[in-house]
Design an enzyme around this catalytic site. Structure first.
Site, short mmCIF file in Angstrom:
data_model
loop_
_atom_site.label_atom_id
_atom_site.label_comp_id
_atom_site.label_asym_id
_atom_site.label_seq_id
_atom_site.Cartn_x
_atom_site.Cartn_y
_atom_site.Cartn_z
N ASP A 13 0.85 -1.19 0.00
CA ASP A 13 0.00 0.00 0.00
C ASP A 13 0.89 1.24 0.00
O ASP A 13 2.10 1.15 0.24
CB ASP A 13 -0.94 0.02 1.22
CG ASP A 13 -0.19 0.07 2.53
OD1 ASP A 13 0.85 -0.62 2.66
OD2 ASP A 13 -0.62 0.81 3.44
N GLU A 21 0.10 -0.85 5.78
CA GLU A 21 1.20 -0.29 6.55
C GLU A 21 1.05 1.21 6.76
O GLU A 21 1.35 1.73 7.83
CB GLU A 21 2.53 -0.59 5.85
CG GLU A 21 3.75 -0.43 6.76
CD GLU A 21 4.35 0.97 6.77
OE1 GLU A 21 5.20 1.23 7.64
OE2 GLU A 21 3.98 1.82 5.92
#
Lengths: 477, 477
Positions: A100, A167
């Protein structure tokens, strides 16, 4: 000595393929913080799993253990597990990364479309959201597998992957999965490697063996039942904002010294051996001032500055919720203000002791103000500092790989910030964790115009591959 | 003695008509701060002008002297001028009010639709945005004209009106118009009356003869080129937020004492005569605590509390622009913070001296911090304190009218806030200005569930009419 020349050549020969692989990843706007992009985070997981499979990695796309994102009806993206090789004669290396990215839009000031990998040949830079954080490093592991294949060299280790998609939004569910799989999926891992941080500067590679922790505090001071008009009530009422300002002024001095008694008592003493580590670090005050964007650095030498970042605590006053914070000139007496500050913690500070002396000091100091207002203090969250042994075979392998590719011994660095997953892996698996960065300090990971230098990506892929080879040669002592 | 019984009867007989007039005004959401409601501000001007005309007032709908609202392409609403009678044998009274209102929506927590005048017969309250601020008082003047007509009594004075539509958004253009018309449209005015403030409590009427001024300051402290991550830079960089907190802590003590040397030197001494004025004021500490919504009042007696509000300066720290002010826990080092505070000023403080000693103190104190950051201090705006003579015939007429209607001598009060138009009228016209409030302290003028008690509206209409009668009888000494 190592002969990885065929592997290195394969990486160079396939550079365009690797860049194309990264470009396809950057093109998927997998912004975990934005609900509108959640589908893209899932799409990125599909793309990454497809790439892994195509290289022969056995994958498991694990549903996030928490299911839905806290407070929403949105599914959390999967955590991708992968295994490449199960040869009992080989060591097993577990690598972590995330697919991400931070939010990005042209309106924020990007010079190019953040979701189009844009190469600037003159400066060797490749711009794009996620290029350095963390799609480049994640794909680096895949590139390395591919290069070993194309070079016809037996892959030196068993590789396990753990790639998450949250994250940049708190890694929801990751700790749960790591703890659940520590003695299951990850049970054969001999060491862990994370490529998700940065060189200290632009030129010299480094290995990172320490991180500061952080303890985040919230101070709520309440008085009036609602916000008041300062004309009508100024001078008549005990103002929570005045109390908070006085309280905050007792926490830290303008020169950065923490004023809470007992904080420095916990800090480990600086040994001669540690002091020596600061001597040859490739970093200058000019680089620091460039990074700050001003000459308002507190320390006058590089060593003092690095120690301030790496091995000493700091206290930052972040802001106040509930006070007037807009442009303009509002004459309000805020009824309830919440001051936020955090302490960066270092060995041997403990979370419990830091919390205790800080909360006690806040309460006692507030009592000393003689205010009729009420105070509520709390620690919102805390992460421990992390300090590893840079002499461990895991680090020695990473150092040898770096020297092999870049021709220099990497600096041994720590970081001022925290990467919580590091401690989770270390504690859950009981194995050494090495932070092996690919990008440079100026990559602007969370900012506009994020980039990864082409050289860092290609040579970095070599380093990751060489690291696995060095692990295979290691005597684990 | 005054015999206004026919007038009073007419007011009572027409109460429902007056309430209907107010209901129609409240139904027009003339929110001056909201561009989406600008058309409603104009609609409200039309409604008000129509009402004025229907009562025989000669009106002039003046284009706002500034034309467009600053920084926008929106027309400013008109300033309505009106003249009712031009008999040279009569005195001329200029009355001011405003027909715009504060924003309001059900989502803010209103119990009823803010733009539907909702009567609660049990408690005598009429809820609705603008009911007390300031549509009720403005229409009170019109109601009084009507009642005189219906009672068949000759109107006692020449009345001039000045009704604006931007009061809740800084009265743009009003000062310019007043100064331009002081020797023109308003040249015959003998005195000014403003009904746009509130009783000190809920029970006893008052006249207001003083207002505090306000000097608003902005302190900008800058260091880094952009916001920094506290993990990476905490301890290495001089933090603007730390500097600002220390600076702010030197301005005012938790007990409300202003710490800037020289501020109190300017405050007029408390005479025995003035001290006596505080003796019989109808106000209790319980009412103060009710208004504050807590028991965090600084003073232990009513007189001290009122003096703190009316005749002593105060300093409030309003907030900080540029720091983290949202919910949650962000670990930012703000690069540039702007601290906002204001000083409520009283006789004999001057704007210039207050600015000088405050700005000098800020600069000198910042210098003492030894910071590498830079500071910029400025006074954003200032309004002078206002102090009138409550023995003036204008006040005596208002007091007699109040006694005639309510049966009690009104308290003579000051206010802690400022009503800038008061000073503008006094200075531009050179005439006495009396503040004659209609509503109660608990009317929640700028808050949710704004209300005007039916009794305050109807008896208040009588007071306004009786005031004009008392002015006509005054010997102007």
């Amino acid at each position: 000595m190592t002969d990885l020349s065929a592997f290195y050549k394969a990486v160079d020969d396939n550079a365009e393929l690797y860049i194309d692989r990264l470009a396809k990843a950057v093109a998927i706007p997998s912004v975990s913080a934005d609900p509108a992009h959640r589908k893209d985070v899932f799409a990125m997981a599909d793309y990454l799993e497809g790439q892994m499979k195509s290289l022969g990695i056995t994958t498991e796309s694990r549903k996030n253990p928490l299911g839905k994102q806290a407070g929403t009806s949105m599914d959390l993206p999967p955590i991708l597990l992968g295994t490449y090789g199960t040869d009992p004669a080989k060591k097993t290396v577990l690598v972590y990364g995330h697919y991400d990215v931070q939010p990005a839009s042209l309106e924020d000031g990007w010079n190019t479309d953040p979701f189009v990998l844009t190469q600037d040949d003159k400066t060797d830079r490749m711009f794009g959201r996620g290029s350095t954080d963390d799609k480049g490093p994640v794909l680096g592991w895949l590139n390395a597998i591919e290069a070993y294949k194309k070079a016809g060299i037996d892959f030196p280790v068993n590789l396990q992957c753990c790639f998450e998609g949250m994250e940049e939004y708190g890694s929801e569910g990751l700790d749960e999965l790591i703890h659940a799989e520590a003695k299951e999926y990850f049970k054969k891992a001999d060491c862990v490697c994370i490529s998700d941080n940065y060189w200290l500067g632009e030129k010299k590679p480094c290995l990172t063996y320490g991180l500061r922790g952080v303890s985040y505090f919230n101070v709520v001071i309440s008085g009036p039942g609602a916000d008041l008009h300062s004309g009508v009530f100024g001078g008549l009422v005990q103002e929570p904002m005045t109390d908070l300002i006085h309280l905050f002024s007792k926490l830290v001095a303008p020169d950065g010294k923490i004023l809470i008694p007992g904080i420095y008592d916990q800090v480990s003493e600086l040994s001669e051996k540690e002091q020596a580590l600061y001597k040859n670090i490739d970093f200058t005050l000019e680089e620091l001032q460039d990074a700050i964007g001003s000459k308002t650095n507190l320390k006058e030498t590089v060593a003092e500055s690095l120690m301030a970042r790496w091995r000493y605590p700091s206290l930052s006053l972040h802001g106040i919720e509930g006070a007037f914070s807009q442009a303009g000139a509002k004459t309000v007496i805020p009824a309830k203000v919440q001051g936020k500050f955090s302490i960066r913690t270092v060995p041997d500070m403990t979370t419990d002791n830091t919390a205790k002396i800080t909360l006690d000091f806040l309460n006692k100091t507030f009592e000393g103000l003689g205010s009729k207002n009420t105070i509520k203090v709390e620690m919102l969250h805390a992460g421990k500092p992390w300090y590893s042994n840079p002499d461990h075979w895991n680090f020695r392998a990473a150092a040898a790989a770096t020297k092999s590719v870049h021709g220099v011994d990497p600096d041994l660095t720590r970081e001022g910030g925290s990467i919580p997953v590091t401690i989770t892996f270390e504690e859950a698996l009981g194995k050494n964790v090495c932070l092996l960065p690919m990008g440079q300090s100026t990559d602007a990971a969370h900012s506009i115009n994020e980039k990864l230098n082409r050289r860092n990506y290609i040579e970095g892929t070599k380093v990751l591959g060489a690291y696995l080879y060095e692990i295979s040669r290691s005597d684990m002592k």
